[in-house]
Design a protein around this motif. Structure first.
Motif, PDB file in Angstrom:
ATOM      1  N   VAL A  97       0.786  -0.993  -0.075  1.00 30.82           N
ATOM      2  CA  VAL A  97       0.060  -0.058  -0.103  1.00 30.82           C
ATOM      3  C   VAL A  97       1.069   1.249   0.001  1.00 30.82           C
ATOM      4  O   VAL A  97       0.577   2.212  -0.662  1.00 30.82           O
ATOM      5  CB  VAL A  97      -1.005  -0.102   1.061  1.00 30.82           C
ATOM      6  N   ALA A  98       1.819   0.983   1.080  1.00 24.50           N
ATOM      7  CA  ALA A  98       2.708   2.235   0.886  1.00 24.50           C
ATOM      8  C   ALA A  98       3.458   2.669  -0.322  1.00 24.50           C
ATOM      9  O   ALA A  98       3.596   3.748  -0.944  1.00 24.50           O
ATOM     10  CB  ALA A  98       3.847   2.098   1.813  1.00 24.50           C
ATOM     11  N   THR A  99       3.905   1.677  -1.111  1.00 23.27           N
ATOM     12  CA  THR A  99       4.638   1.722  -2.251  1.00 23.27           C
ATOM     13  C   THR A  99       3.708   2.302  -3.346  1.00 23.27           C
ATOM     14  O   THR A  99       4.099   3.343  -4.171  1.00 23.27           O
ATOM     15  CB  THR A  99       5.118   0.537  -2.826  1.00 23.27           C
ATOM     16  N   ALA A 100       2.423   1.929  -3.378  1.00 24.85           N
ATOM     17  CA  ALA A 100       1.286   2.512  -4.576  1.00 24.85           C
ATOM     18  C   ALA A 100       1.006   4.008  -3.972  1.00 24.85           C
ATOM     19  O   ALA A 100       1.184   4.845  -4.925  1.00 24.85           O
ATOM     20  CB  ALA A 100       0.117   1.651  -4.312  1.00 24.85           C
ATOM     21  N   ALA A 101       1.041   4.291  -2.659  1.00 22.38           N
ATOM     22  CA  ALA A 101       0.730   5.637  -2.149  1.00 22.38           C
ATOM     23  C   ALA A 101       2.004   6.551  -2.596  1.00 22.38           C
ATOM     24  O   ALA A 101       1.599   7.624  -3.288  1.00 22.38           O
ATOM     25  CB  ALA A 101       0.518   5.764  -0.889  1.00 22.38           C
ATOM     26  N   ARG A 102       3.336   6.207  -2.624  1.00 24.68           N
ATOM     27  CA  ARG A 102       4.315   6.907  -2.848  1.00 24.68           C
ATOM     28  C   ARG A 102       4.499   6.999  -4.223  1.00 24.68           C
ATOM     29  O   ARG A 102       4.682   8.193  -4.553  1.00 24.68           O
ATOM     30  CB  ARG A 102       5.868   6.303  -2.514  1.00 24.68           C
ATOM     31  N   ALA A 103       4.185   5.958  -4.990  1.00 24.72           N
ATOM     32  CA  ALA A 103       4.306   6.308  -6.389  1.00 24.72           C
ATOM     33  C   ALA A 103       3.197   7.265  -7.105  1.00 24.72           C
ATOM     34  O   ALA A 103       3.493   8.005  -7.840  1.00 24.72           O
ATOM     35  CB  ALA A 103       4.176   4.932  -7.065  1.00 24.72           C
ATOM     36  N   ALA A 314       7.451  13.456   4.252  1.00 27.10           N
ATOM     37  CA  ALA A 314       8.291  13.444   3.074  1.00 27.10           C
ATOM     38  C   ALA A 314       8.563  12.008   2.821  1.00 27.10           C
ATOM     39  O   ALA A 314       8.343  11.015   3.734  1.00 27.10           O
ATOM     40  CB  ALA A 314       9.627  14.034   3.633  1.00 27.10           C
ATOM     41  N   LEU A 315       8.812  11.830   1.502  1.00 25.68           N
ATOM     42  CA  LEU A 315       9.141  10.134   1.186  1.00 25.68           C
ATOM     43  C   LEU A 315       9.859   9.448   2.064  1.00 25.68           C
ATOM     44  O   LEU A 315       9.899   8.442   2.531  1.00 25.68           O
ATOM     45  CB  LEU A 315       9.855  10.400  -0.302  1.00 25.68           C
ATOM     46  N   ALA A 316      11.231  10.129   2.509  1.00 22.69           N
ATOM     47  CA  ALA A 316      12.041   9.410   3.292  1.00 22.69           C
ATOM     48  C   ALA A 316      11.496   9.073   4.675  1.00 22.69           C
ATOM     49  O   ALA A 316      12.044   8.234   5.328  1.00 22.69           O
ATOM     50  CB  ALA A 316      13.356  10.616   3.483  1.00 22.69           C
ATOM     51  N   ASP A 317      10.434   9.732   4.840  1.00 20.23           N
ATOM     52  CA  ASP A 317       9.948   9.560   6.559  1.00 20.23           C
ATOM     53  C   ASP A 317       8.621   8.645   6.269  1.00 20.23           C
ATOM     54  O   ASP A 317       7.898   8.494   7.092  1.00 20.23           O
ATOM     55  CB  ASP A 317       9.414  10.726   7.075  1.00 20.23           C
ATOM     56  N   SER A 318       8.354   7.976   5.377  1.00 15.26           N
ATOM     57  CA  SER A 318       7.149   7.563   4.939  1.00 15.26           C
ATOM     58  C   SER A 318       7.114   6.024   5.157  1.00 15.26           C
ATOM     59  O   SER A 318       6.384   5.198   4.622  1.00 15.26           O
ATOM     60  CB  SER A 318       6.565   7.740   3.490  1.00 15.26           C
ATOM     61  N   ARG A 319       8.137   5.496   5.842  1.00 18.08           N
ATOM     62  CA  ARG A 319       8.210   4.117   6.498  1.00 18.08           C
ATOM     63  C   ARG A 319       6.879   3.450   6.785  1.00 18.08           C
ATOM     64  O   ARG A 319       6.245   4.265   7.661  1.00 18.08           O
ATOM     65  CB  ARG A 319       9.182   3.686   7.407  1.00 18.08           C
TER      66      ARG A 319
END
Ligand code: ATP
Length: 339
Positions: A97-103, A314-319
């Protein structure tokens, strides 16, 4: 504000578009594709495979809806932000889910918002009720707890000491040989049942389900009619949740209770809570069924509140965080609201 939400903590691959509307009339479009295990409970690997297949489909459908209903300039993205469930939930599902949201947030060039799934179960009730500062009973599959807002966070006032309430019920129904999810089947069977004695375990503000579930399985194995076991299971488990909800109202001085989570679909639980609230002059609200079980609508709605407060990632904090607790979330979107 328009926010695309994505949910996929366990079984529901879901995407939604929340539109706060122009004249105070908002709307939520939800597309969900549920994982239904052939046998047994939710298998984490199978659930992740389901997310992998279904998330692109539901996101595409939600995006289509966002584009169809967008009346802004053609070169602008049809939503202002993408919100996703960061946890709690199954790690492999959350990561998809997180990968989809980031993309998606990168592709659309819009903000990314990370939502706590349990706080979303609570906030959707606050949103649809219009209540100011309710106590919330979250009765979902993997969780069961009472939350109330105090000093910038949703505090856990009481919670299960072992399994979530839905998972506990589902374990009993697996034992009986019924397919997942078991909650609705227990509710139907309980209609024809009578009471048999089962444990009732409340300790202060906390409660426990494992002893009741073992006893329920034993009663069934000893030949007690399954309808009677289901009836008694509901009576005890829901009375425990109602007792602790009442204590939470009394402790906080709040006169508003909202219900969240998939077990909130159960009419007997809602009845008990409504009667308790009525007797103490408190207001009770349960959101529509579509907002109770896991759904991306609640993620999009809370995502919009967080986006409005500038609470983006931020992308870098989106774990992701499989053990994300509600009291870890600084509540940015209630600034200026009374405590
Ligand atoms: P969480 O939200 O804690 O991550 P989850 O994703 O498993 O957990 P939900 O989607 O909120 O949870 O709820 C699913 C649970 O709700 C299942 O355990 C199911 O048995 C239960 N449930 C659904 N309908 C009913 C009902 N009518 N009565 C009792 N339980 C129900």
């Amino acid at each position: 504000t328009r926010v695309l939400g994505i949910e996929g903590t366990a079984w529901a691959a879901s995407a939604a578009v929340y539109d706060s509307g122009r004249d105070g009339v908002d709307s939520v479009f939800i597309e969900t594709d549920a994982y239904e295990p052939d046998s047994g409970g939710i298998h984490p690997r199978e659930a992740a495979e389901h997310m992998h297949d279904a998330i692109p489909r539901v996101v595409e459908r939600a995006l289509e809806h966002a584009r169809e209903t967008f009346d802004g300039p053609i070169d602008e993205p049809p939503v202002d932000a993408v919100a996703f469930s960061r946890g709690p939930g199954l790690g492999p599902c959350l990561r998809i889910v997180a990968t989809a949201a980031r993309a998606l947030s990168q592709a659309l060039d819009v903000s990314l918002v990370g939502v706590n799934h349990m706080v979303a179960h609570l906030e959707i009730g606050r949103h649809t009720s219009g209540f100011d500062s309710p106590v919330c009973l979250n009765a979902s599959g993997a969780n069961a707890h009472l939350l109330a807002y105090r000093n910038g966070r949703y505090r856990v006032l009481g919670e299960t000491m072992d399994t979530g309430v839905g998972n506990a019920i589902d374990k009993f129904t697996r034992h009986v040989g019924w397919s997942h999810p078991g909650g609705p089947k227990v509710e139907a069977a309980a209609e024809d049942g009578g009471y048999v004695d089962l444990p009732y375990v409340v300790k202060g503000m906390d409660f426990s389900f494992s002893g009741i579930m073992s006893a329920a399985k034993q009663r069934y194995d000893n030949g007690v009619p399954v309808e009677d076991v289901c009836y008694s299971l509901q009576e005890n488990v829901f009375a425990m949740l109602t007792e602790v909800s009442e204590r939470a109202l009394s402790l906080t001085g709040s006169d508003e209770l909202v219900l969240g989570g998939g077990v909130g679909r159960n009419a007997r639980l809602r009845d008990m809570l409504a009667v308790m609230c009525d007797q103490r002059g408190a207001s009770f609200h349960a959101p529509d069924a579509r907002f109770l079980g896991d759904n991306a609508g609640m993620i999009a709605v809370l995502g919009a509140k967080m986006y409005g407060a500038g609470d983006t990632l931020a992308l870098a904090d989106s774990r992701v965080d499989p053990n994300f607790r509600p009291d870890q979330v600084p509540v940015s979107w209630r600034d200026g609201e009374p405590e």
